[in-house]
Design a protein around this motif. Structure first.
Motif, PDB file in Angstrom:
ATOM      1  N   GLU A  40      34.082  -0.345 -54.791  1.00 48.29           N
ATOM      2  CA  GLU A  40      32.643  -0.235 -54.986  1.00 48.29           C
ATOM      3  C   GLU A  40      32.085  -1.604 -55.369  1.00 48.29           C
ATOM      4  O   GLU A  40      32.651  -2.321 -56.174  1.00 48.29           O
ATOM      5  CB  GLU A  40      32.351   0.794 -56.076  1.00 48.29           C
ATOM      6  CG  GLU A  40      32.948   2.111 -55.711  1.00 48.29           C
ATOM      7  CD  GLU A  40      32.018   3.265 -55.950  1.00 48.29           C
ATOM      8  OE1 GLU A  40      30.910   3.057 -56.420  1.00 48.29           O
ATOM      9  OE2 GLU A  40      32.439   4.371 -55.635  1.00 48.29           O
TER      10      GLU A  40
ATOM     11  N   GLU B 254      28.438   0.662 -46.322  1.00 47.53           N
ATOM     12  CA  GLU B 254      28.797  -0.745 -46.490  1.00 47.53           C
ATOM     13  C   GLU B 254      29.628  -1.311 -45.353  1.00 47.53           C
ATOM     14  O   GLU B 254      29.619  -2.515 -45.118  1.00 47.53           O
ATOM     15  CB  GLU B 254      29.545  -0.931 -47.810  1.00 47.53           C
ATOM     16  CG  GLU B 254      28.692  -0.599 -49.025  1.00 47.53           C
ATOM     17  CD  GLU B 254      29.474  -0.621 -50.317  1.00 47.53           C
ATOM     18  OE1 GLU B 254      30.545  -1.269 -50.369  1.00 47.53           O
ATOM     19  OE2 GLU B 254      29.009   0.008 -51.277  1.00 47.53           O
TER      20      GLU B 254
ATOM     21  N   ASP C 197      32.208   9.730 -52.567  1.00 47.26           N
ATOM     22  CA  ASP C 197      31.570   8.439 -52.783  1.00 47.26           C
ATOM     23  C   ASP C 197      32.246   7.341 -51.967  1.00 47.26           C
ATOM     24  O   ASP C 197      31.590   6.445 -51.441  1.00 47.26           O
ATOM     25  CB  ASP C 197      31.564   8.075 -54.268  1.00 47.26           C
ATOM     26  CG  ASP C 197      30.679   8.989 -55.092  1.00 47.26           C
ATOM     27  OD1 ASP C 197      29.868   9.754 -54.506  1.00 47.26           O
ATOM     28  OD2 ASP C 197      30.813   8.966 -56.340  1.00 47.26           O
TER      29      ASP C 197
ATOM     30  N   SER D 265      30.464   5.125 -49.047  1.00 44.39           N
ATOM     31  CA  SER D 265      30.569   3.663 -49.050  1.00 44.39           C
ATOM     32  C   SER D 265      31.109   3.145 -47.719  1.00 44.39           C
ATOM     33  O   SER D 265      30.637   2.133 -47.202  1.00 44.39           O
ATOM     34  CB  SER D 265      31.485   3.221 -50.194  1.00 44.39           C
ATOM     35  OG  SER D 265      31.809   1.862 -50.088  1.00 44.39           O
TER      36      SER D 265
END
Length: 158
Positions: free
Chosen positions: A8, A47, A39, A43
């Motif tokens: 993260e 991302e 999560d 991501s």
């Protein structure tokens, strides 16, 4: 849950893995493990621009839940959860300290409970159990984009 090495807010090393890991110590943290998996996949989409289908999102959370639940139920001490993106799939790995390898019973619709590994095997692209110097590691792989023409909600792209 102790997040050991979650990606993260970090860009992966060039050519390096997209991965996350956590130590899970209590039964109450099983839900947190599912949230970590969700999560992580969010991501991966946001991302890293990798497609993750709605089915994959749900199946990864289900596999994480089943494997972590079994580890917490049958092995003393914490278990370790590793998630890594490889070849268009998420590799889910759960290590625990128990040396007893799990067995999958014959299908029995009347059996109450103990269907977790059957479920994991049914929804995974691959499944394996490996003895470690201490304990064992169970791995499963779930394809990220089982329908490349669909968006994250599973709708067909126009």
């Amino acid at each position: 849950m102790d997040a050991a090495a979650q990606n993260e807010d970090q860009e992966p090393l060039v050519g390096g893995p997209i991965a996350a890991s956590a130590a899970i110590e209590g039964s109450a943290e099983i839900a947190e493990a599912r949230h970590m998996a969700r999560d992580f996949l969010i991501s991966v989409q946001a991302e890293h621009g990798l497609p993750v289908s709605a089915r994959a999102m749900g199946m990864v959370q289900l596999v994480v839940s089943e494997l972590v639940t079994n580890a917490r139920k049958y092995a003393p001490g914490p278990c370790l959860l590793d998630l890594e993106i490889s070849e268009g799939a998420v590799q889910i790995s759960v290590w625990d300290s128990d040396t007893t390898l799990p067995s999958v019973g014959a299908a029995d619709a009347e059996r109450v409970g103990q269907h977790g590994l059957e479920i994991v095997m049914a929804v995974s692209q691959s499944f394996g159990v490996h003895r470690e110097p201490v304990g064992k590691r169970i791995t499963a792989s779930v394809v990220l984009a089982d329908d490349p023409g669909a968006d994250a909600a599973g709708r067909q792209a126009m």
